[in-house]
Write a protein that holds these residues in place. Sequence first.
Motif, PDB file in Angstrom:
ATOM      1  N   UNK A   8       0.814  -1.216   0.000  1.00 26.51           N
ATOM      2  CA  UNK A   8       0.000   0.000   0.000  1.00 26.51           C
ATOM      3  C   UNK A   8       0.848   1.268   0.000  1.00 26.51           C
ATOM      4  N   UNK A   9       0.221   2.380  -0.385  1.00 27.87           N
ATOM      5  CA  UNK A   9       0.920   3.650  -0.496  1.00 27.87           C
ATOM      6  C   UNK A   9       0.129   4.752   0.193  1.00 27.87           C
ATOM      7  N   UNK A  10       0.825   5.488   1.071  1.00 27.04           N
ATOM      8  CA  UNK A  10       0.196   6.592   1.771  1.00 27.04           C
ATOM      9  C   UNK A  10       1.170   7.741   1.936  1.00 27.04           C
ATOM     10  N   UNK A  11       0.745   8.830   2.565  1.00 26.36           N
ATOM     11  CA  UNK A  11       1.597  10.015   2.686  1.00 26.36           C
ATOM     12  C   UNK A  11       2.647   9.884   3.780  1.00 26.36           C
ATOM     13  N   UNK A  12       3.705  10.647   3.640  1.00 35.51           N
ATOM     14  CA  UNK A  12       4.688  10.832   4.699  1.00 35.51           C
ATOM     15  C   UNK A  12       4.678  12.292   5.116  1.00 35.51           C
ATOM     16  N   UNK A  13       4.646  12.552   6.413  1.00 29.70           N
ATOM     17  CA  UNK A  13       4.697  13.914   6.949  1.00 29.70           C
ATOM     18  C   UNK A  13       6.091  14.149   7.516  1.00 29.70           C
ATOM     19  N   UNK A  14       6.747  15.190   7.046  1.00 31.25           N
ATOM     20  CA  UNK A  14       8.094  15.475   7.515  1.00 31.25           C
ATOM     21  C   UNK A  14       8.329  16.984   7.481  1.00 31.25           C
ATOM     22  N   UNK A  15       9.602  17.399   7.425  1.00 30.69           N
ATOM     23  CA  UNK A  15       9.916  18.815   7.584  1.00 30.69           C
ATOM     24  C   UNK A  15      10.938  19.275   6.567  1.00 30.69           C
ATOM     25  N   UNK A  16      11.099  20.576   6.493  1.00 28.27           N
ATOM     26  CA  UNK A  16      12.159  21.191   5.710  1.00 28.27           C
ATOM     27  C   UNK A  16      12.691  22.396   6.480  1.00 28.27           C
ATOM     28  N   UNK A  17      13.964  22.736   6.252  1.00 33.32           N
ATOM     29  CA  UNK A  17      14.564  23.901   6.914  1.00 33.32           C
ATOM     30  C   UNK A  17      15.826  24.290   6.155  1.00 33.32           C
ATOM     31  N   UNK A  18      16.066  25.598   6.044  1.00 34.50           N
ATOM     32  CA  UNK A  18      17.260  26.040   5.338  1.00 34.50           C
ATOM     33  C   UNK A  18      17.348  27.543   5.222  1.00 34.50           C
ATOM     34  N   UNK A  19      17.986  27.992   4.139  1.00 36.82           N
ATOM     35  CA  UNK A  19      18.241  29.415   3.931  1.00 36.82           C
ATOM     36  C   UNK A  19      17.835  29.813   2.520  1.00 36.82           C
ATOM     37  N   UNK A  20      17.597  31.107   2.321  1.00 31.37           N
ATOM     38  CA  UNK A  20      17.196  31.617   1.016  1.00 31.37           C
ATOM     39  C   UNK A  20      17.876  32.942   0.730  1.00 31.37           C
ATOM     40  N   UNK A  21      17.856  33.317  -0.545  1.00 32.74           N
ATOM     41  CA  UNK A  21      18.311  34.636  -0.972  1.00 32.74           C
ATOM     42  C   UNK A  21      17.195  35.277  -1.794  1.00 32.74           C
ATOM     43  N   UNK A  22      17.008  36.574  -1.646  1.00 32.11           N
ATOM     44  CA  UNK A  22      15.995  37.315  -2.386  1.00 32.11           C
ATOM     45  C   UNK A  22      16.720  38.355  -3.241  1.00 32.11           C
ATOM     46  N   UNK A  23      16.724  38.124  -4.563  1.00 30.47           N
ATOM     47  CA  UNK A  23      17.530  38.925  -5.484  1.00 30.47           C
ATOM     48  C   UNK A  23      16.602  39.743  -6.386  1.00 30.47           C
ATOM     49  N   UNK A  24      16.642  41.073  -6.310  1.00 36.13           N
ATOM     50  CA  UNK A  24      15.744  41.906  -7.127  1.00 36.13           C
ATOM     51  C   UNK A  24      15.986  41.745  -8.625  1.00 36.13           C
ATOM     52  N   UNK A  25      14.892  41.756  -9.381  1.00 37.69           N
ATOM     53  CA  UNK A  25      14.946  41.763 -10.838  1.00 37.69           C
ATOM     54  C   UNK A  25      14.220  43.019 -11.311  1.00 37.69           C
ATOM     55  N   UNK A  26      14.923  43.944 -11.939  1.00 40.09           N
ATOM     56  CA  UNK A  26      14.329  45.201 -12.354  1.00 40.09           C
ATOM     57  C   UNK A  26      14.345  46.231 -11.238  1.00 40.09           C
ATOM     58  N   UNK A  27      13.919  47.426 -11.565  1.00 36.10           N
ATOM     59  CA  UNK A  27      13.960  48.531 -10.604  1.00 36.10           C
ATOM     60  C   UNK A  27      12.740  48.570  -9.688  1.00 36.10           C
ATOM     61  N   UNK A  28      11.643  47.924 -10.102  1.00 36.88           N
ATOM     62  CA  UNK A  28      10.459  47.891  -9.252  1.00 36.88           C
ATOM     63  C   UNK A  28      10.706  46.948  -8.077  1.00 36.88           C
ATOM     64  N   UNK A  29      10.084  47.231  -6.984  1.00 36.70           N
ATOM     65  CA  UNK A  29      10.210  46.379  -5.798  1.00 36.70           C
ATOM     66  C   UNK A  29       9.134  45.296  -5.838  1.00 36.70           C
ATOM     67  N   UNK A  30       9.159  44.523  -6.967  1.00 40.96           N
ATOM     68  CA  UNK A  30       8.044  43.606  -7.199  1.00 40.96           C
ATOM     69  C   UNK A  30       8.464  42.228  -7.686  1.00 40.96           C
ATOM     70  N   UNK A  31       9.559  42.137  -8.441  1.00 37.41           N
ATOM     71  CA  UNK A  31       9.968  40.861  -9.016  1.00 37.41           C
ATOM     72  C   UNK A  31      11.357  40.462  -8.513  1.00 37.41           C
ATOM     73  N   UNK A  32      11.517  39.155  -8.238  1.00 36.82           N
ATOM     74  CA  UNK A  32      12.741  38.672  -7.602  1.00 36.82           C
ATOM     75  C   UNK A  32      13.075  37.260  -8.067  1.00 36.82           C
ATOM     76  N   UNK A  33      14.348  36.901  -7.948  1.00 35.39           N
ATOM     77  CA  UNK A  33      14.771  35.509  -7.971  1.00 35.39           C
ATOM     78  C   UNK A  33      14.953  35.064  -6.529  1.00 35.39           C
ATOM     79  N   UNK A  34      14.475  33.862  -6.215  1.00 32.75           N
ATOM     80  CA  UNK A  34      14.607  33.360  -4.846  1.00 32.75           C
ATOM     81  C   UNK A  34      15.192  31.952  -4.864  1.00 32.75           C
TER      82      UNK A  34
END
Length: 221
Positions: A44-70
Motif C-alpha cells: 500500500x501507499x500513503x503520505x509521509x509527513x516530515x519537515x524542511x529547513x534552510x536558507x534563502x536569498x531574495x535577489x531583485x529583478x528590475x527597478x520595481x520592488x516587485x519581481x525577484x529571484x529566490x
Amino acid sequence: MKKFLLTSALALSTMSFAQIDFGSTRFGVTAGGNYSRVKNAHNPSGPRFTAQAGALALIPVGKENQFFLQPEIVFFGAGETGKDKDAKGMDGYDAVYANNYLSVPIYFKGYFSEAESEFFGLAGPRFNFLLSQNVKNVPLGRDYYNPDSPASDADINGKASKFNFGIGIGVGYSYKRQLELTATYDFGLSNTYPGLDKEPKGSDKAKSEQVLSVSLSYIFK
C-alpha cells in the motif's frame, strides 16, 4: 532567420541578466512542514509527513520592488509510507520509505503589487540531491504484487535515485517583506525509484515524487 532569432534570444537574455541586482540581495531563513507521496511505487501507499529547513536569498529583478529571484538551499524530507486508509491491517501498512534530500529550488517570485505587505506567487525548478534513504517496517521475503513468489528487500523497496528534479509552484503572503508564509506544490519530473520500473506488477510508469509544503520564512533587512 535563425541568426536573427539567436541574436534576439541572446540580447533578451543579456538584458534580463543586466536587470538582476545582485548588490541588493537580501538573505533569510525558512522552515516548514511537508506532505509527500510517490506515485506508482509501493503498495500500500500513503503520505509521509516530515519537515524542511534552510536558507534563502531574495535577489531583485528590475527597478520595481516587485519581481525577484529566490534561490534556496534546504534540508527537505519526502518519500511515502504504507498508510493507505483502505489498507489497514495489510502487510506493509506500517512501512516507511523515507527520502531525505539537500534541495535547491530556484524560484521566480512576483509580488502582486509594490506594497510592503502583499500576496505573491512563485514558480521554478527544484533540484534534489539524496542525503539518505531510510526504509523500515517492510515485510521481507514477500512480493506485494505476487504473494506466492519470494522477493528480496531490494525488489520490494527499490533504490532511490541520488538526484531528481521537479517543478514547484506556490502562493504566499508577505508581512512587510520580512515575515512570509508560503504554500508550495512540487511535482516530480524524474523517476524516484528507477529499480521499480516494473512495479506495481505489470506497470512501467515512472515513480513520481510529489510534495505539498507550508513554510514560514524570515528575510533579514
